[in-house]
Design a protein around this motif. Structure first.
Motif, PDB file in Angstrom:
ATOM      1  N   UNK A  27     112.812 -13.209 -50.280  1.00  0.00           N
ATOM      2  CA  UNK A  27     112.750 -14.564 -49.737  1.00  0.00           C
ATOM      3  C   UNK A  27     114.091 -15.306 -49.785  1.00  0.00           C
ATOM      4  N   UNK A  28     114.962 -14.938 -50.709  1.00  0.00           N
ATOM      5  CA  UNK A  28     116.206 -15.687 -50.904  1.00  0.00           C
ATOM      6  C   UNK A  28     117.415 -14.745 -50.925  1.00  0.00           C
ATOM      7  N   UNK A  29     117.621 -13.946 -49.889  1.00  0.00           N
ATOM      8  CA  UNK A  29     118.697 -12.952 -49.920  1.00  0.00           C
ATOM      9  C   UNK A  29     120.094 -13.553 -50.003  1.00  0.00           C
ATOM     10  N   UNK A  30     120.230 -14.836 -49.651  1.00  0.00           N
ATOM     11  CA  UNK A  30     121.556 -15.459 -49.697  1.00  0.00           C
ATOM     12  C   UNK A  30     121.838 -16.138 -51.038  1.00  0.00           C
ATOM     13  N   UNK A  31     120.840 -16.182 -51.912  1.00  0.00           N
ATOM     14  CA  UNK A  31     121.020 -16.783 -53.227  1.00  0.00           C
ATOM     15  C   UNK A  31     121.325 -15.715 -54.265  1.00  0.00           C
ATOM     16  N   UNK A  32     121.904 -16.142 -55.376  1.00  0.00           N
ATOM     17  CA  UNK A  32     122.137 -15.215 -56.472  1.00  0.00           C
ATOM     18  C   UNK A  32     120.798 -14.660 -56.956  1.00  0.00           C
ATOM     19  N   UNK A  33     120.783 -13.368 -57.256  1.00  0.00           N
ATOM     20  CA  UNK A  33     119.549 -12.749 -57.753  1.00  0.00           C
ATOM     21  C   UNK A  33     119.195 -13.335 -59.115  1.00  0.00           C
ATOM     22  N   UNK A  34     117.895 -13.441 -59.366  1.00  0.00           N
ATOM     23  CA  UNK A  34     117.419 -13.973 -60.647  1.00  0.00           C
ATOM     24  C   UNK A  34     116.205 -13.159 -61.069  1.00  0.00           C
ATOM     25  N   UNK A  59     103.916 -22.123 -49.288  1.00  0.00           N
ATOM     26  CA  UNK A  59     104.326 -22.631 -50.601  1.00  0.00           C
ATOM     27  C   UNK A  59     105.038 -23.954 -50.371  1.00  0.00           C
ATOM     28  N   UNK A  60     104.401 -25.042 -50.787  1.00  0.00           N
ATOM     29  CA  UNK A  60     104.942 -26.385 -50.615  1.00  0.00           C
ATOM     30  C   UNK A  60     105.331 -26.973 -51.966  1.00  0.00           C
ATOM     31  N   UNK A  61     106.119 -28.044 -51.989  1.00  0.00           N
ATOM     32  CA  UNK A  61     106.467 -28.663 -53.265  1.00  0.00           C
ATOM     33  C   UNK A  61     105.208 -29.094 -54.024  1.00  0.00           C
ATOM     34  N   UNK A 114     111.513 -22.557 -53.619  1.00  0.00           N
ATOM     35  CA  UNK A 114     110.473 -23.154 -52.785  1.00  0.00           C
ATOM     36  C   UNK A 114     109.298 -23.668 -53.607  1.00  0.00           C
ATOM     37  N   UNK A 115     109.004 -22.999 -54.704  1.00  0.00           N
ATOM     38  CA  UNK A 115     107.855 -23.393 -55.525  1.00  0.00           C
ATOM     39  C   UNK A 115     108.048 -24.750 -56.175  1.00  0.00           C
TER      40      UNK A 115
END
Length: 210
Positions: free
Chosen positions: A113-120, A162-164, A192-193
């Motif tokens: 879901x977040x390929x452009x963010x640092x992995x966590x 998944x909304x706030x 997103x969560x």
């Protein structure tokens, strides 16, 4: 969605802090109350529960949905194990919207879901580390009860979003332990969560009143 149900805690009970994007594990005795608190609002907390006497018995979303006949769980509902035993009962809830569908976020979640963010390592990695002293291995991690997570489901298509979270600062959900448990609890790591930001989670353990 049911209206908010509140419960007062004793002022002498210690408030414990889970830093943003981290997790912890602890024992919860039968009859004790666990208050999970969103101190700043819009922050998810992944919760797991295992039978302290036998960690092969673990909370089950499927069993719980079956007996509750709803996916929206709040005060008055019970969380069941894979052996159909009650582990926790929700006794108070000021939010009324939580999730028991989605698995804890992980490195794989971030890759997807977040390929452009640092992995966590996400909640999954945090739970694995926190629960290791209790003998819980990675493959024993089930779907978590995601306190405050807002996952609406389209009744026609089954599409999920998944909304706030709708939780506000100071909102809480309170569980009563039916048996002695090992609990895993996080401050969720997925953007997103949590409405795009990361915040701590607080919790309190109230002794059995008997």
């Amino acid at each position: 969605m049911a209206g908010p149900v509140r419960i007062q805690w004793r002022e002498t009970i210690e408030t414990r802090h889970i830093s943003e994007r981290s997790g912890t594990a602890f024992e919860l005795k039968a009859g004790e109350l666990l208050h999970v608190i969103d101190p700043r609002g819009e922050q998810v907390a992944d919760l797991l529960a295992f039978n302290a006497a036998d960690i092969d018995e673990v909370m089950s979303s499927g069993r719980t949905f079956d007996y509750a006949e709803t996916i929206y769980l709040t005060a008055g509902h019970k969380l069941y194990s894979n052996r159909s035993n009650v582990l926790l009962e929700i006794v108070a809830d000021t939010v009324g919207r939580h999730d028991f569908l989605l698995t804890p976020c992980s490195v794989d979640t971030f890759d997807h879901f977040y390929p452009k963010l640092d992995r966590h390592r996400g909640c999954f990695g945090n739970l694995v580390e926190a629960l290791a002293p209790y003998g819980v291995t990675p493959d024993r991690i089930p779907t978590a009860f995601n306190c405050f997570m807002n996952v609406p489901v389209d009744g026609e298509t089954g599409k999920i979003r998944v909304l706030p979270p709708i939780s506000k600062a100071g909102d809480s959900i309170v569980f009563r332990a039916a048996i002695d448990l090992v609990i895993g609890l996080t401050a969720c790591s997925a953007p997103d969560s949590n409405g795009g930001s990361f915040k701590p989670i607080h919790y309190r353990i109230e002794p059995c009143s008997d």
